[in-house]
Design an enzyme around this catalytic site. Structure first.
Site: not given
Ligand SMILES: NC(=O)c1ccc[n+]([C@@H]2O[C@H](COP(=O)([O-])OP(=O)(O)OC[C@H]3O[C@@H](n4cnc5c(N)ncnc54)[C@H](OP(=O)(O)O)[C@@H]3O)[C@@H](O)[C@H]2O)c1
Length: 287
Positions: A96, A169, A236
């Site tokens: 997102t 989204k 965010k």
């Molecule tokens: N969780 C939900 O319910 C949900 C639902 C819908 C959409 N989303 C969206 O989906 C996306 C991922 O969400 P998530 O829940 O999977 O988040 P998350 O568990 O916090 O994972 C974030 C990912 O981004 C990587 N990352 C962050 N900063 C980085 C950087 N500077 N360089 C390279 N990699 C980086 C992290 O790597 P590391 O492992 O090294 O930290 C990890 O792989 C987001 O945009 C979120 O808004 C989430």
């Protein structure tokens, strides 16, 4: 079967990658923190050395990272996805990140590399079960080509050209945040007027917030908000919604109010908790 690379193995990306593997696709993975890769390489995925390496090895590169800065970090520069993409590559951006980051990504990719933006609605359980709603932006033939692959993750909904998925989204999340804000405020008002918690939920059951109140009741009553969608990421998204509204010259007063609740809760130390913990924050405020 397709060779799919997943860049970003956080809560969402790791589960989406697992679904590709279980559906019989060849999987390549990369994550900034390499310790998250063995869970998938142990099941047959190949670990890439960089996002560029992941792109070189795959037909489709799915990016699922936190925010626009993270997307820049994994797509640009000599080790980024763009550097490893060619005319046979399709990049599917599923984080997102808003429309601006998607158009930045489109400019960074080499001419000939195809791009879809396909952010998702639903959380960890939906990602695991392949029950996400996927808002897809891109040209018709490309969307048609990759709809079977995306269907492994959930239900794709083609909403327009590249960038439309990111826009869709933000529309969806704007409703989530406003509803949570309204729910928290209604409960705070009930409590402030001396109504019991049970009475408050009975009242809410007769309102348009009925389903949300019921869904969140257990967390509200136990004070336990297990992190699925971290509040810092919701903040965010609220910032992205505000930015999109500014660019579209749209007056989102409820959106700004919801954003201020999320920002305060984040600064109050709830950033790593689930975004629904904003309810606890609102109810705990005594101005
Ligand atoms: N969780 C939900 O319910 C949900 C639902 C819908 C959409 N989303 C969206 O989906 C996306 C991922 O969400 P998530 O829940 O999977 O988040 P998350 O568990 O916090 O994972 C974030 C990912 O981004 C990587 N990352 C962050 N900063 C980085 C950087 N500077 N360089 C390279 N990699 C980086 C992290 O790597 P590391 O492992 O090294 O930290 C990890 O792989 C987001 O945009 C979120 O808004 C989430």
């Amino acid at each position: 079967m397709t060779v799919v690379a997943v860049v970003g193995l956080g809560g969402m990306g790791s589960r989406m990658a697992r679904r590709f593997l279980d559906a019989g696709h060849e999987l390549v993975v990369w994550n900034r923190t390499p310790e998250k890769m063995p869970a998938l390489t142990g099941l047959g995925a190949v670990a890439a050395e960089s996002p560029a390496d992941a792109a070189r090895r795959a037909e489709v590169v799915v990016t699922v990272v936190s925010d626009p800065d993270a997307l820049r970090a994994v797509t640009k520069g000599t080790t980024g996805v763009a550097a490893g993409s060619g005319e046979a590559t399709t990049v599917i951006e599923m984080s997102t990140v808003g429309v601006r980051a998607v158009s930045e990504l489109a400019s960074a990719l080499p001419a000939g590399t195809a791009l879809l933006d396909a952010p998702v609605l639903g959380s960890l359980a939906e990602a695991e079960a392949g029950a996400l709603r996927i808002f897809v932006g891109g040209p018709d033939p490309l969307v048609a080509r990759w709809t079977p692959l995306l269907s492994v993750l959930g239900t794709p909904l083609h909403v327009g050209p590249v960038g439309a998925g990111a826009a869709a989204k933000l529309v969806a999340n704007s409703t989530l945040f406003a509803v949570l804000g309204a729910l928290g405020e209604a409960l705070a008002l009930a409590e402030g007027q001396g109504l019991s918690r049970d009475a408050a939920f009975d009242i809410l059951a007769a309102t348009p917030l009925s389903a949300q109140a019921e869904r969140r009741r257990r967390a509200i009553e136990t004070g336990d908000y297990p992190a699925r969608f971290p509040l810092a990421l919701a903040r965010k998204d609220a910032d992205l919604i505000s930015e999109a509204a500014g660019a579209a010259r749209t007056d989102l007063r409820l959106g700004e109010a919801a954003r201020s609740w999320l920002a305060e809760a984040d600064e109050g130390g709830w950033g790593h908790g689930d975004y629904t913990a904003v309810l606890a924050w609102i109810m705990g405020r005594r101005p």
